[in-house]
Design a protein around this motif. Structure first.
Motif, PDB file in Angstrom:
ATOM      1  N   ILE A 530      66.333  23.163  28.604  1.00  0.00           N
ATOM      2  CA  ILE A 530      66.269  24.322  27.714  1.00  0.00           C
ATOM      3  C   ILE A 530      67.558  25.125  27.824  1.00  0.00           C
ATOM      4  CG2 ILE A 530      65.155  25.830  29.421  1.00  0.00           C
ATOM      5  CD1 ILE A 530      64.571  25.755  25.586  1.00  0.00           C
ATOM      6  N   LEU A 531      68.206  25.079  28.972  1.00  0.00           N
ATOM      7  CA  LEU A 531      69.468  25.781  29.152  1.00  0.00           C
ATOM      8  C   LEU A 531      70.517  25.221  28.199  1.00  0.00           C
ATOM      9  CD1 LEU A 531      71.309  27.773  30.576  1.00  0.00           C
ATOM     10  CD2 LEU A 531      71.548  26.151  32.467  1.00  0.00           C
ATOM     11  N   PHE A 532      70.626  23.904  28.113  1.00  0.00           N
ATOM     12  CA  PHE A 532      71.616  23.278  27.230  1.00  0.00           C
ATOM     13  C   PHE A 532      71.211  23.398  25.762  1.00  0.00           C
ATOM     14  CE2 PHE A 532      73.513  19.450  25.205  1.00  0.00           C
ATOM     15  CZ  PHE A 532      74.850  19.778  25.395  1.00  0.00           C
ATOM     16  N   GLN A 533      69.933  23.216  25.492  1.00  0.00           N
ATOM     17  CA  GLN A 533      69.469  23.216  24.103  1.00  0.00           C
ATOM     18  C   GLN A 533      69.502  24.596  23.456  1.00  0.00           C
ATOM     19  OE1 GLN A 533      65.620  21.325  23.997  1.00  0.00           O
ATOM     20  NE2 GLN A 533      66.413  19.374  24.773  1.00  0.00           N
ATOM     21  N   SER A 534      69.705  25.644  24.238  1.00  0.00           N
ATOM     22  CA  SER A 534      69.786  26.996  23.680  1.00  0.00           C
ATOM     23  C   SER A 534      71.110  27.268  22.974  1.00  0.00           C
ATOM     24  CB  SER A 534      69.591  28.030  24.791  1.00  0.00           C
ATOM     25  OG  SER A 534      68.278  28.015  25.286  1.00  0.00           O
ATOM     26  N   PHE A 535      72.075  26.382  23.137  1.00  0.00           N
ATOM     27  CA  PHE A 535      73.376  26.600  22.523  1.00  0.00           C
ATOM     28  C   PHE A 535      73.487  25.896  21.176  1.00  0.00           C
ATOM     29  CE2 PHE A 535      74.059  27.366  27.002  1.00  0.00           C
ATOM     30  CZ  PHE A 535      74.873  28.490  27.001  1.00  0.00           C
ATOM     31  N   LYS A 536      74.224  26.488  20.274  1.00  0.00           N
ATOM     32  CA  LYS A 536      74.477  25.865  18.982  1.00  0.00           C
ATOM     33  C   LYS A 536      75.311  24.610  19.202  1.00  0.00           C
ATOM     34  CE  LYS A 536      76.297  29.565  17.243  1.00  0.00           C
ATOM     35  NZ  LYS A 536      76.942  30.514  16.284  1.00  0.00           N
ATOM     36  N   PRO A 537      75.256  23.648  18.280  1.00  0.00           N
ATOM     37  CA  PRO A 537      75.902  22.338  18.496  1.00  0.00           C
ATOM     38  C   PRO A 537      77.371  22.416  18.893  1.00  0.00           C
ATOM     39  CG  PRO A 537      74.454  22.223  16.609  1.00  0.00           C
ATOM     40  CD  PRO A 537      74.465  23.656  17.040  1.00  0.00           C
ATOM     41  N   GLU A 538      78.161  23.289  18.235  1.00  0.00           N
ATOM     42  CA  GLU A 538      79.589  23.346  18.575  1.00  0.00           C
ATOM     43  C   GLU A 538      79.822  23.844  19.994  1.00  0.00           C
ATOM     44  OE1 GLU A 538      78.992  26.765  15.510  1.00  0.00           O
ATOM     45  OE2 GLU A 538      78.052  24.851  16.038  1.00  0.00           O
ATOM     46  N   ASN A 539      78.936  24.718  20.467  1.00  0.00           N
ATOM     47  CA  ASN A 539      79.064  25.195  21.836  1.00  0.00           C
ATOM     48  C   ASN A 539      78.560  24.171  22.847  1.00  0.00           C
ATOM     49  OD1 ASN A 539      80.338  27.618  21.315  1.00  0.00           O
ATOM     50  ND2 ASN A 539      78.419  28.735  21.029  1.00  0.00           N
ATOM     51  N   GLN A 540      77.617  23.341  22.447  1.00  0.00           N
ATOM     52  CA  GLN A 540      77.187  22.245  23.311  1.00  0.00           C
ATOM     53  C   GLN A 540      78.356  21.296  23.562  1.00  0.00           C
ATOM     54  OE1 GLN A 540      73.759  20.385  21.514  1.00  0.00           O
ATOM     55  NE2 GLN A 540      72.364  22.008  22.151  1.00  0.00           N
ATOM     56  N   VAL A 541      79.127  21.035  22.516  1.00  0.00           N
ATOM     57  CA  VAL A 541      80.313  20.177  22.663  1.00  0.00           C
ATOM     58  C   VAL A 541      81.296  20.823  23.636  1.00  0.00           C
ATOM     59  CG1 VAL A 541      82.317  19.212  21.475  1.00  0.00           C
ATOM     60  CG2 VAL A 541      80.056  19.135  20.389  1.00  0.00           C
ATOM     61  N   LYS A 542      81.496  22.116  23.481  1.00  0.00           N
ATOM     62  CA  LYS A 542      82.419  22.854  24.339  1.00  0.00           C
ATOM     63  C   LYS A 542      81.983  22.792  25.798  1.00  0.00           C
ATOM     64  CE  LYS A 542      84.737  27.375  24.259  1.00  0.00           C
ATOM     65  NZ  LYS A 542      84.738  28.717  23.617  1.00  0.00           N
ATOM     66  N   ILE A 543      80.690  22.950  26.031  1.00  0.00           N
ATOM     67  CA  ILE A 543      80.162  22.901  27.395  1.00  0.00           C
ATOM     68  C   ILE A 543      80.370  21.533  28.004  1.00  0.00           C
ATOM     69  CG2 ILE A 543      78.042  22.995  28.762  1.00  0.00           C
ATOM     70  CD1 ILE A 543      77.097  25.197  26.746  1.00  0.00           C
ATOM     71  N   ARG A 544      80.102  20.492  27.227  1.00  0.00           N
ATOM     72  CA  ARG A 544      80.255  19.130  27.745  1.00  0.00           C
ATOM     73  C   ARG A 544      81.714  18.817  28.083  1.00  0.00           C
ATOM     74  NH1 ARG A 544      76.073  19.166  29.397  1.00  0.00           N
ATOM     75  NH2 ARG A 544      74.163  18.132  28.685  1.00  0.00           N
ATOM     76  N   GLU A 545      82.624  19.431  27.375  1.00  0.00           N
ATOM     77  CA  GLU A 545      84.046  19.193  27.635  1.00  0.00           C
ATOM     78  C   GLU A 545      84.533  19.921  28.891  1.00  0.00           C
ATOM     79  OE1 GLU A 545      85.824  20.580  24.052  1.00  0.00           O
ATOM     80  OE2 GLU A 545      85.623  18.665  22.995  1.00  0.00           O
ATOM     81  N   ARG A 546      83.856  21.020  29.231  1.00  0.00           N
ATOM     82  CA  ARG A 546      84.396  21.887  30.283  1.00  0.00           C
ATOM     83  C   ARG A 546      83.574  21.941  31.565  1.00  0.00           C
ATOM     84  NH1 ARG A 546      85.210  27.393  27.074  1.00  0.00           N
ATOM     85  NH2 ARG A 546      85.911  28.081  29.106  1.00  0.00           N
ATOM     86  N   LEU A 547      82.306  21.553  31.495  1.00  0.00           N
ATOM     87  CA  LEU A 547      81.455  21.663  32.679  1.00  0.00           C
ATOM     88  C   LEU A 547      81.047  20.280  33.147  1.00  0.00           C
ATOM     89  CD1 LEU A 547      79.852  23.491  34.640  1.00  0.00           C
ATOM     90  CD2 LEU A 547      77.941  23.372  33.027  1.00  0.00           C
ATOM     91  N   THR A 548      81.480  19.910  34.347  1.00  0.00           N
ATOM     92  CA  THR A 548      81.101  18.609  34.886  1.00  0.00           C
ATOM     93  C   THR A 548      79.717  18.681  35.521  1.00  0.00           C
ATOM     94  OG1 THR A 548      82.278  19.117  36.943  1.00  0.00           O
ATOM     95  CG2 THR A 548      83.462  17.836  35.288  1.00  0.00           C
TER      96      THR A 548
END
Length: 595
Positions: A530-548
């Protein structure tokens, strides 16, 4: 009594400071001027007020003590702590050494030139003198924790301002600790009680709690470092832990107690950190006041409102700290339980101190008029304006590395501008924790000790007290801990989180196994969370690029920066290096191990 936060600013220029190595380059203080300076009550009061500048404070920029614990396993930061990673060098202790001895010189200047006639030494003047003893103890303790054996500055060293005169040997660490306790005993005999100034000045009870902390620190250091290069020359751990009990038994007769007023569990605990006036909370024995009207303010609330955990860069509270807290019914959590992949489930039914320390569902970053309460749900266009997730997608210092932001100290009436929340410096809760630990280490734990320590602390937040039992998931220190000591260490971490205690505890407990090869992790951020799914799609991409993430989907933000974890040198980094300039000046000093 004039307001300390005004006088502290004015008194800052009373005396130029210098480190040991600066003595020969400094203009001497003129004796006629100094000899008449401290002869009256007002002069003494103004001078002592200046010493308050050296106590912990919130900065006008930054977070101060709230972010300090990135030097431990409570906060993980992009700009990681160099000591934890074994990157200190031989000059890394210079600032701490200089600051400590600068402040001690200022206190000893007071003792050297104090000349109030006996017929004018009333209780108020003597209490001010007691404050000076407190400050001398406070700064010796600070140096003891950092350097171990040190020269004791028990007089005004300007009288020895020659190379020969400054050949002052270090005393062994246990002798330093005994000197500190002697100063605190002098302070106790002279000081007013907390009730006189409502905790805004150093007082008898605050000195007693500091004494308990000193004795606990030295006693446990001597026990857990008994067989390494940091051992005291004579192991007196039993003596020092006995001192904790002695001071505690006296303190318990003072009538001080925990602050317990509140409608909901955890309200009283939260109020200790998010209030502007602590005068009515006698648990807070010593505190620092802020007032916009008087020009004394800070930026902590503004930073917390922005989700900032460390003003130097992205950071977050660790999963390790979150996992420390019990369930409200007193039972252990199993951090491996799949339910904790749900960010909201992490906080349900837990110790209210977790709820008040870490931002969670429904909690406000600031006033409801300026910030939405945290709320997670699967993102959609229609829900976008109601969702307020941890700032995993943010930039700069507002970005969370773990999903866990600081809630401790958030003032929910704050809108913008300067901040005025008070800073507790010494609390009665510290005494309960010290007493419990000393009793357990001495084999004196019993129902009576539990009743006045752990039961009191847990009862304040309505966590059920359960008789200690072995917790298989408790952090492994590399040596056996009884169930009672496990629970005391857990309680200490829960009660004192984000208040500047954790590094000292790890050092005195020989906690290298919790540091070496380790790095802080964070919440579950897998695709199904639910933590990841709370973000809009473009921000999900941003998170995946920056958070290991680790192999199981939990945040592992420093895996690229510190692939082998922290490289703390267990044979060296428990103490800081004595500055090379001091070794050159004072030939009697000996460098700390491996430096």
């Amino acid at each position: 009594m004039k307001k300390i936060y005004i006088l502290a600013l004015a008194a800052a220029s009373v005396l130029p400071f210098s480190s040991c190595s600066d003595f020969l380059d400094r203009e001497p203080i003129t004796k006629p001027e100094a000899g008449t300076f401290l002869t009256g009550a007002i002069q003494v009061e103004n001078y002592i007020n200046g010493l308050y500048m050296t106590l912990p404070s919130f900065p006008k920029f930054g977070l101060g003590v709230r972010s300090e614990e990135k030097n431990s396993d409570n906060i993980v930061a992009e700009k990681y702590d160099q000591r934890l990673h074994g990157q200190y060098n031989q000059f890394s202790g210079a600032s701490d050494w200089q600051t400590g001895y600068q402040n001690l010189r200022k206190v000893n200047y007071f003792f050297h030139y104090y000349n109030v006639p006996r017929d004018l030494e009333n209780e108020d003047v003597l209490s001010l003198k007691g404050e000076a003893y407190f400050f001398r103890a406070y700064w010796h303790f600070n140096l003891l924790k950092k350097f171990g054996s040190i020269p004791v500055m028990d007089s005004f060293w300007d009288e020895n301002a020659t190379v020969a005169g400054l050949q002052i040997p270090a005393r062994s660490r246990n002798e330093v600790a005994k000197f500190i306790l002697q100063d605190l005993n002098e302070a106790k005999l002279l000081l007013h009680s907390r009730s006189k100034y409502s905790g805004i000045r150093v007082n008898k009870e605050a000195a007693m709690v500091l004494a308990m902390n000193v004795a606990l620190y030295e006693g446990t250091w001597e026990k857990y470092h008994a067989s390494d290069g940091f051992a005291a020359p004579v192991n007196e751990f039993g003596y020092f832990l006995g001192e904790v009990i002695k001071w505690g038994d006296e303190l318990f007769k003072s009538g001080i107690g925990l602050y317990k007023t509140g409608i909901y569990p955890g309200d009283a605990f939260a109020a200790l950190f998010n209030s502007k006036d602590l005068s009515a909370m006698d648990e807070v024995l010593l505190w620092r006041k802020y007032s916009n009207a008087e020009g004394a303010f800070h930026a902590v609330n503004a930073n917390l409102k922005g989700g900032i955990v460390d003003t130097e860069g992205a950071a977050g509270i660790t999963q390790s700290l979150v996992d420390n807290y019990l369930n409200a019914d007193g039972s252990f959590i199993n951090p491996k339980n799949e339910k904790f992949k749900d960010f909201k489930e992490t906080f349900r039914g837990r110790d209210p101190r977790l709820i008040q320390t870490v931002m969670n569902e429904g909690a406000k970053y600031a006033s409801a008029t300026t910030a939405r309460p945290m709320h997670l749900e699967v993102w959609s266009e229609s829900r976008d304006k109601t969702i307020s997730a941890p700032k995993l997608e943010a930039d700069g210092s507002a970005r969370s590395l773990t999903g866990y932001h600081i809630r401790l100290g958030i003032d929910t009436t704050y809108v913008n501008g300067n901040c005025e929340t008070a800073l507790p410096v010494i609390r009665y809760a510290e005494a309960l924790l010290a007493y419990a630990e000393a009793a357990a280490e001495l084999g004196q734990w019993n129902e009576g000790v539990a009743e006045k320590t752990l039961k009191e602390l847990r009862g304040r937040v309505e966590v059920t007290y359960v008789a200690p039992a072995k917790d298989a998931n408790f952090p492994d220190f590399g040596y056996e801990l009884t169930p009672v000591l496990q629970e005391i260490r857990r309680e200490r971490r829960s009660e004192l989180a984000l208040q500047g205690f954790r590094l000292d505890d790890l050092m005195r407990w020989k906690g290298e196994k919790l540091i070496v090869g380790q790095r802080g992790k964070g919440a579950y951020v897998g695709d199904d969370s639910i933590l990841f799914q709370s973000f809009k799609p473009e921000n999900q991409v941003k998170i995946r690029e920056r958070l290991t993430l680790d192999d199981n989907g939990w945040a592992d933000p420093l895996s690229g920066t510190l692939p082998g974890g922290y490289q703390f040198h267990a044979d060296r980094d428990y103490l800081l290096p004595v500055p090379p300039s001091e070794l050159e000046l004072n030939k009697t000093l000996v460098q700390n191990p491996k430096w």
